[in-house]
Design a protein around this motif. Sequence first.
Motif, PDB file in Angstrom:
ATOM      1  N   ILE A  12       0.733  -1.269  -0.029  1.00 24.99           N
ATOM      2  CA  ILE A  12       0.083  -0.170   0.081  1.00 24.99           C
ATOM      3  C   ILE A  12       0.923   1.325  -0.114  1.00 24.99           C
ATOM      4  CG2 ILE A  12      -1.892   1.354   1.110  1.00 24.99           C
ATOM      5  CD1 ILE A  12      -2.483  -1.565   2.444  1.00 24.99           C
ATOM      6  N   ARG A  43      -2.413  -0.437  -4.595  1.00 23.64           N
ATOM      7  CA  ARG A  43      -3.374   0.103  -3.450  1.00 23.64           C
ATOM      8  C   ARG A  43      -3.032   1.417  -2.969  1.00 23.64           C
ATOM      9  NH1 ARG A  43      -5.718  -5.000  -1.054  1.00 23.64           N
ATOM     10  NH2 ARG A  43      -5.097  -6.705  -2.643  1.00 23.64           N
ATOM     11  N   VAL A  45      -3.492   5.064  -1.237  1.00 22.03           N
ATOM     12  CA  VAL A  45      -4.405   5.948  -0.019  1.00 22.03           C
ATOM     13  C   VAL A  45      -3.948   7.458  -0.286  1.00 22.03           C
ATOM     14  CG1 VAL A  45      -4.670   6.385   2.498  1.00 22.03           C
ATOM     15  CG2 VAL A  45      -3.992   4.102   1.754  1.00 22.03           C
ATOM     16  N   THR A  75      -6.823  -1.204  -9.633  1.00 18.33           N
ATOM     17  CA  THR A  75      -5.857  -0.076  -8.347  1.00 18.33           C
ATOM     18  C   THR A  75      -7.051   0.079  -7.531  1.00 18.33           C
ATOM     19  OG1 THR A  75      -4.497   0.433 -10.109  1.00 18.33           O
ATOM     20  CG2 THR A  75      -4.629   1.742  -7.963  1.00 18.33           C
ATOM     21  N   LYS A  76      -6.987  -0.364  -6.197  1.00 22.28           N
ATOM     22  CA  LYS A  76      -7.680  -0.115  -5.116  1.00 22.28           C
ATOM     23  C   LYS A  76      -7.404   1.229  -4.341  1.00 22.28           C
ATOM     24  CE  LYS A  76      -8.660  -4.561  -4.817  1.00 22.28           C
ATOM     25  NZ  LYS A  76     -10.080  -4.996  -5.516  1.00 22.28           N
ATOM     26  N   ALA A  78      -8.216   4.248  -1.390  1.00 24.86           N
ATOM     27  CA  ALA A  78      -8.854   4.904  -0.107  1.00 24.86           C
ATOM     28  C   ALA A  78      -8.671   6.218  -0.185  1.00 24.86           C
ATOM     29  CB  ALA A  78      -8.182   3.985   1.117  1.00 24.86           C
ATOM     30  N   ASN A 102     -15.137  -3.600  -2.912  1.00 22.29           N
ATOM     31  CA  ASN A 102     -13.780  -4.006  -2.451  1.00 22.29           C
ATOM     32  C   ASN A 102     -12.672  -3.139  -3.186  1.00 22.29           C
ATOM     33  OD1 ASN A 102     -14.165  -6.282  -1.044  1.00 22.29           O
ATOM     34  ND2 ASN A 102     -15.036  -7.274  -2.810  1.00 22.29           N
ATOM     35  N   ASP A 103     -13.042  -2.034  -3.776  1.00 20.37           N
ATOM     36  CA  ASP A 103     -12.153  -1.599  -4.637  1.00 20.37           C
ATOM     37  C   ASP A 103     -11.901   0.136  -4.282  1.00 20.37           C
ATOM     38  OD1 ASP A 103     -11.546  -3.281  -6.587  1.00 20.37           O
ATOM     39  OD2 ASP A 103     -13.732  -3.114  -7.215  1.00 20.37           O
ATOM     40  N   ALA A 113      -7.822   3.154   6.333  1.00 19.57           N
ATOM     41  CA  ALA A 113      -7.573   3.136   5.121  1.00 19.57           C
ATOM     42  C   ALA A 113      -6.546   1.999   4.760  1.00 19.57           C
ATOM     43  CB  ALA A 113      -6.788   4.417   4.573  1.00 19.57           C
ATOM     44  N   LYS A 116      -8.772  -1.393   5.212  1.00 17.98           N
ATOM     45  CA  LYS A 116      -9.731  -1.651   4.180  1.00 17.98           C
ATOM     46  C   LYS A 116      -8.888  -2.178   3.224  1.00 17.98           C
ATOM     47  CE  LYS A 116     -14.037  -0.190   5.478  1.00 17.98           C
ATOM     48  NZ  LYS A 116     -15.132  -0.915   5.293  1.00 17.98           N
ATOM     49  N   LEU A 117      -7.815  -1.584   2.810  1.00 16.50           N
ATOM     50  CA  LEU A 117      -7.163  -2.086   1.630  1.00 16.50           C
ATOM     51  C   LEU A 117      -6.344  -3.264   1.856  1.00 16.50           C
ATOM     52  CD1 LEU A 117      -5.507   1.446   0.301  1.00 16.50           C
ATOM     53  CD2 LEU A 117      -7.426   0.085  -0.812  1.00 16.50           C
ATOM     54  N   ALA A 120      -8.847  -5.795   1.173  1.00 14.92           N
ATOM     55  CA  ALA A 120      -9.692  -5.999  -0.212  1.00 14.92           C
ATOM     56  C   ALA A 120      -8.976  -6.969  -1.334  1.00 14.92           C
ATOM     57  CB  ALA A 120      -9.564  -4.693  -0.836  1.00 14.92           C
TER      58      ALA A 120
END
Length: 121
Positions: A12, A43, A45, A75-76, A78, A102-103, A113, A116-117, A120
């Motif tokens: 992340i 991922r 933030v 790409t995820k 937050a 989930n994204d 953040a 969650k990531l 996911a």
Amino acid sequence: MKYTILGKNNSIVYIESEDILINDSQSALDLMMTVKYEKDCSRIVLDKKAISEEFFRLSSGIAGEVLQKFINYRTKLAIIGDFSKYTSKPLHDFIHECNKGNDIFFVDNLDQAVEKLALAY
């Protein structure tokens, strides 16, 4: 722009910036590709202040375009911030629906953040 690598597997990246990094779908794509190639992360933030206020006006269409890019490029994302200042019910419904997926996540702080990531898939 400052990068901080987080997460159990350094998967992340938290991007801190005083500048607005996302104005439209092209700037979102540029940011994603920069992170993928420079940090090998999918991922991200971001602080809410790094995103144009137009994004949070759903009728502008920017949020849909930007978030579709993130999903298309797997790409995820937050977004950290206080979203209570927005009075738009459609925006609050949009945030709620995103948080059920989930994204894309809208959260209060960095710890949320990362949590969650990390979960996911």
